[in-house]
Structure formats: C-alpha cells, structure tokens
Enzyme design. Structure first.
Site, PDB file in Angstrom:
ATOM      1  N   ASN A  62      54.222  51.900  33.582  1.00  0.00           N
ATOM      2  CA  ASN A  62      53.098  51.520  32.736  1.00  0.00           C
ATOM      3  C   ASN A  62      53.150  49.999  32.604  1.00  0.00           C
ATOM      4  OD1 ASN A  62      51.319  50.944  30.677  1.00  0.00           O
ATOM      5  ND2 ASN A  62      51.803  52.809  29.541  1.00  0.00           N
ATOM      6  N   VAL A  63      52.102  49.318  33.060  1.00  0.00           N
ATOM      7  CA  VAL A  63      52.151  47.843  33.076  1.00  0.00           C
ATOM      8  C   VAL A  63      52.213  47.220  31.681  1.00  0.00           C
ATOM      9  CG1 VAL A  63      51.055  47.551  35.344  1.00  0.00           C
ATOM     10  CG2 VAL A  63      49.626  47.632  33.280  1.00  0.00           C
ATOM     11  N   ASN A  89      45.927  44.804  39.582  1.00  0.00           N
ATOM     12  CA  ASN A  89      44.720  45.606  39.755  1.00  0.00           C
ATOM     13  C   ASN A  89      44.583  46.720  38.719  1.00  0.00           C
ATOM     14  OD1 ASN A  89      42.535  47.038  41.532  1.00  0.00           O
ATOM     15  ND2 ASN A  89      44.178  48.556  41.278  1.00  0.00           N
ATOM     16  N   SER A 141      36.256  41.281  36.626  1.00  0.00           N
ATOM     17  CA  SER A 141      35.055  42.112  36.770  1.00  0.00           C
ATOM     18  C   SER A 141      33.837  41.261  36.459  1.00  0.00           C
ATOM     19  CB  SER A 141      35.094  43.272  35.773  1.00  0.00           C
ATOM     20  OG  SER A 141      33.821  43.896  35.689  1.00  0.00           O
ATOM     21  N   TYR A 154      36.122  45.984  27.381  1.00  0.00           N
ATOM     22  CA  TYR A 154      36.396  45.742  28.811  1.00  0.00           C
ATOM     23  C   TYR A 154      35.986  44.328  29.219  1.00  0.00           C
ATOM     24  CZ  TYR A 154      36.298  46.737  33.881  1.00  0.00           C
ATOM     25  OH  TYR A 154      36.498  46.726  35.245  1.00  0.00           O
ATOM     26  N   ALA A 156      35.644  41.717  27.326  1.00  0.00           N
ATOM     27  CA  ALA A 156      36.547  40.740  26.683  1.00  0.00           C
ATOM     28  C   ALA A 156      37.868  40.678  27.445  1.00  0.00           C
ATOM     29  CB  ALA A 156      36.793  41.122  25.225  1.00  0.00           C
ATOM     30  N   SER A 157      38.383  41.837  27.853  1.00  0.00           N
ATOM     31  CA  SER A 157      39.659  41.840  28.586  1.00  0.00           C
ATOM     32  C   SER A 157      39.518  41.112  29.916  1.00  0.00           C
ATOM     33  CB  SER A 157      40.173  43.267  28.806  1.00  0.00           C
ATOM     34  OG  SER A 157      39.414  43.950  29.806  1.00  0.00           O
ATOM     35  N   LYS A 158      38.406  41.324  30.613  1.00  0.00           N
ATOM     36  CA  LYS A 158      38.243  40.726  31.942  1.00  0.00           C
ATOM     37  C   LYS A 158      37.910  39.228  31.843  1.00  0.00           C
ATOM     38  CE  LYS A 158      39.084  44.436  34.433  1.00  0.00           C
ATOM     39  NZ  LYS A 158      40.273  44.515  35.306  1.00  0.00           N
ATOM     40  N   ILE A 187      31.482  49.173  42.050  1.00  0.00           N
ATOM     41  CA  ILE A 187      32.213  49.669  43.222  1.00  0.00           C
ATOM     42  C   ILE A 187      32.380  51.189  43.119  1.00  0.00           C
ATOM     43  CG2 ILE A 187      34.296  49.358  44.633  1.00  0.00           C
ATOM     44  CD1 ILE A 187      32.670  46.718  44.170  1.00  0.00           C
TER      45      ILE A 187
HETATM   46  P1  NAD Z   1      40.606  53.576  39.171  1.00  0.00           P
HETATM   47  O1  NAD Z   1      40.528  54.165  37.817  1.00  0.00           O
HETATM   48  O2  NAD Z   1      40.160  54.377  40.344  1.00  0.00           O
HETATM   49  O3  NAD Z   1      42.111  53.086  39.475  1.00  0.00           O
HETATM   50  C1  NAD Z   1      42.873  52.394  38.524  1.00  0.00           C
HETATM   51  C2  NAD Z   1      44.337  52.724  38.751  1.00  0.00           C
HETATM   52  O4  NAD Z   1      45.091  52.017  37.755  1.00  0.00           O
HETATM   53  C3  NAD Z   1      44.636  54.214  38.560  1.00  0.00           C
HETATM   54  O5  NAD Z   1      45.420  54.702  39.642  1.00  0.00           O
HETATM   55  C4  NAD Z   1      45.414  54.254  37.259  1.00  0.00           C
HETATM   56  O6  NAD Z   1      46.368  55.310  37.173  1.00  0.00           O
HETATM   57  C5  NAD Z   1      46.092  52.886  37.250  1.00  0.00           C
HETATM   58  N1  NAD Z   1      46.488  52.484  35.894  1.00  0.00           N
HETATM   59  C6  NAD Z   1      45.723  52.560  34.780  1.00  0.00           C
HETATM   60  N2  NAD Z   1      46.425  52.167  33.724  1.00  0.00           N
HETATM   61  C7  NAD Z   1      47.668  51.825  34.170  1.00  0.00           C
HETATM   62  C8  NAD Z   1      48.843  51.347  33.551  1.00  0.00           C
HETATM   63  N3  NAD Z   1      48.904  51.176  32.222  1.00  0.00           N
HETATM   64  N4  NAD Z   1      49.936  51.110  34.315  1.00  0.00           N
HETATM   65  C9  NAD Z   1      49.904  51.316  35.639  1.00  0.00           C
HETATM   66  N5  NAD Z   1      48.811  51.778  36.295  1.00  0.00           N
HETATM   67  C10 NAD Z   1      47.711  52.033  35.563  1.00  0.00           C
HETATM   68  O7  NAD Z   1      39.820  52.198  39.091  1.00  0.00           O
HETATM   69  P2  NAD Z   1      39.238  51.196  40.211  1.00  0.00           P
HETATM   70  O8  NAD Z   1      37.773  51.319  40.163  1.00  0.00           O
HETATM   71  O9  NAD Z   1      39.969  51.315  41.481  1.00  0.00           O
HETATM   72  O10 NAD Z   1      39.599  49.814  39.494  1.00  0.00           O
HETATM   73  C11 NAD Z   1      40.643  48.953  39.906  1.00  0.00           C
HETATM   74  C12 NAD Z   1      40.474  47.621  39.195  1.00  0.00           C
HETATM   75  O11 NAD Z   1      39.193  47.067  39.525  1.00  0.00           O
HETATM   76  C13 NAD Z   1      40.504  47.713  37.668  1.00  0.00           C
HETATM   77  O12 NAD Z   1      41.155  46.587  37.131  1.00  0.00           O
HETATM   78  C14 NAD Z   1      39.038  47.690  37.297  1.00  0.00           C
HETATM   79  O13 NAD Z   1      38.838  47.215  35.992  1.00  0.00           O
HETATM   80  C15 NAD Z   1      38.492  46.742  38.340  1.00  0.00           C
HETATM   81  N6  NAD Z   1      37.049  46.850  38.563  1.00  0.00           N
HETATM   82  C16 NAD Z   1      36.502  48.005  39.041  1.00  0.00           C
HETATM   83  C17 NAD Z   1      35.124  48.064  39.242  1.00  0.00           C
HETATM   84  C18 NAD Z   1      34.432  49.292  39.767  1.00  0.00           C
HETATM   85  O14 NAD Z   1      33.188  49.279  39.840  1.00  0.00           O
HETATM   86  N7  NAD Z   1      35.141  50.350  40.163  1.00  0.00           N
HETATM   87  C19 NAD Z   1      34.335  46.957  38.938  1.00  0.00           C
HETATM   88  C20 NAD Z   1      34.934  45.807  38.443  1.00  0.00           C
HETATM   89  C21 NAD Z   1      36.307  45.765  38.268  1.00  0.00           C
END
Ligand code: NAD
Length: 246
Positions: A62-63, A89, A141, A154, A156-158, A187
């Site tokens: 867990n990060v 990520n 994001s 979200y 605010a975090s990004k 995405i």
């Molecule tokens: P996803 O939910 O498919 O994958 C996220 C992964 O992170 C999962 O495998 C999850 O188990 C892991 N994770 C979550 N919390 C965790 C923690 N505390 N410790 C370790 N691992 C953890 O999401 P995604 O769409 O692949 O997103 C990946 C990144 O891209 C994220 O940071 C997301 O915010 C960002 N993002 C996604 C989109 C989109 O449209 N999908 C757009 C902008 C930004």
C-alpha cells in the site's frame, strides 16, 4: 525503447495504465518491480509479461504505508543494487459533489494519490541522489489541470501532484534526477468503465480527437519521459488527452 540495465518501479501495476507502462519497460529490457495492493491481479499481470526480454518482480504494497515503502526500497536495493526509474501511477477516485463529499472520501483520495506519491518519491530520491541519476514520472490528470465537477478530492490531489513534481524537479536537478508528470485525459480502464453513460458522453464531447485514450497512448509518453532520450526535460506536465486540456 531501450531500458536494458535499468531498474524501474511502477506502482499500481496490476492493471490499466500501470500494467501498460510495466509492459513497455519490460519490452525494453528493464528489471521491473511491479507494485500493487491487489495480490492476485498483480501475479497475473506479472505472468502476462513473462515473454518480454525484461525481468519482472512483484511486491504487494500500500503506497500510503511508509514502513512498507521503506522496506520496498531496501529490498529492491538488495536485489538489483539500483533504482533508475520510478513511476508513481497508483491512484484512486471517490467521486461525489463537494457538498456531499465525506471527509473519509477526501482523505482516502489525498492519501493514495498525493501522500503515496510523496512517500515513494522520498525513498527513491535517497537512492537516486547517491547514484547521481534518476527518472521520476508522476501520473497526474487533466482533472488536476482543469477541474472536474464531482472530483474535488481527485482534482485537488492531482493538482498537488503537479506542484510536487515541479518542486522535486527543482530540488533534484543538481543530482541529475529528472521529475515530470503525465496528465492523462479520459482513458479506457477499469477506473472509467464504471462511470455512468452520461458522464462518459460528457467527457467524450470535450475531446477534440473524438475518442477515449488507450493505456498504450499514456504508456508511450511515460516511457519516453523515463528514457535516456528525455535527459533534458524536467518539471514538465505532458497532457495525453486528445487535446482535452489545451
Ligand atoms: P485502475 O484503477 O485501473 O488502476 C489503478 C491501480 O492502482 C490498481 O491496480 C490499484 O489496485 C492500484 N492501487 C490503488 N491504490 C493503491 C495503493 N494504495 N497502493 C498500491 N496500489 C494501489 O486505474 P487507471 O485508470 O489505470 O489509473 C492509473 C493512474 O492514472 C491513476 O493515478 C489515475 O488517477 C490516473 N488517471 C487515469 C485516468 C483514466 O481515465 N483512466 C485519467 C487520468 C489519470
């Protein structure tokens, strides 16, 4: 892209964008440490990379857990002797309108997306500073650039990740460590598949290129910034969003 001889850590690598990044790095010959919370998905993801020229290790983590993060870096150092690339990520959403947003949902998102990025970067930089080299790519994001109704926590975090990226870039430049962010738009992953049709239609209507992005669209940009070819780029935010946030 050549990542031979490099050790890369990718958080949230069990699926989606993280898995696509891990795949590209492993295809380039890197030793990839795939980190995630989801144990079974992580094992399956690693198995799917077995045919690549790279070497893949998994680490359940867990990060947001500082002790576990510290242990991860100790173990990676013992195994490979170096950390060349960190991709922050891992991320979550807990969407809801501001006036109804619980403090738990605020804290959960800020903890994973921002505190997790801080902790991973802090311990990576301690190693990269000694090496006098390193590449960090943080996944932000477009929500952090433009705002998005229903995503106060979200976005605010990004936005925090963007400010953090620029500060790390400035603090670490003297040690030849580059830190950049990639800001994906809309995405196609598990994160966006759960959105209601109306929200998907609204997002699509905002994209000049007229389609959702793929995980490979994002992974290509991330791996460029992690590569030797991006040696003179730091503190930047590259939107991979079909023109959404221009
Ligand atoms: P996803 O939910 O498919 O994958 C996220 C992964 O992170 C999962 O495998 C999850 O188990 C892991 N994770 C979550 N919390 C965790 C923690 N505390 N410790 C370790 N691992 C953890 O999401 P995604 O769409 O692949 O997103 C990946 C990144 O891209 C994220 O940071 C997301 O915010 C960002 N993002 C996604 C989109 C989109 O449209 N999908 C757009 C902008 C930004």
């Amino acid at each position: 892209m050549n990542f031979q001889g490099k050790t890369a850590i990718v958080t949230g690598a069990a699926r989606g964008i993280g898995l696509a990044i891990a795949r590209r790095l492993a295809e380039g010959g890197a030793t990839v440490i795939m980190v995630d919370l989801l144990e079974q998905a992580l094992q399956e993801a690693a198995a799917s990379l077995a045919q690549t020229p790279g070497t893949v290790h998994t680490f359940m983590l867990n990060v947001t857990d500082e002790q576990a993060v510290e242990k991860l870096f100790d173990q990676v150092l013992a195994k490979t002797g170096q950390v060349d690339i960190l991709i922050n990520n891992a991320g979550i959403t807990r969407d809801g309108l501001l006036v109804a947003m619980s403090t738990d949902d605020w804290d959960a998102v800020l903890n994973v997306n921002l505190k997790g990025t801080f902790l991973m970067t802090k311990y990576a930089c301690r190693i990269m500073m000694r090496q006098r080299s390193g590449r960090i790519v943080n996944i932000a994001s477009v929500s952090g650039l433009m705002g998005n109704p229903g995503q106060a926590n979200y976005s605010a975090s990004k936005a925090g990740v963007v400010g953090f990226t620029k500060t790390v870039a400035r603090e670490m430049a003297g040690r030849n460590i580059c830190c950049n962010a990639v800001a994906p738009g809309f995405i196609d992953t598990e994160m966006t598949r759960v959105l209601p049709d109306k929200a998907k239609e609204r997002a699509l209507s905002l994209i000049p290129l007229g389609r959702m992005g793929t995980v490979d669209d994002v992974a290509a940009a991330v791996c460029f910034l992690a590569s030797d070819q991006a040696a003179y780029i730091t503190g930047q935010v590259l939107a991979v969003d079909g023109g959404m946030a221009m």
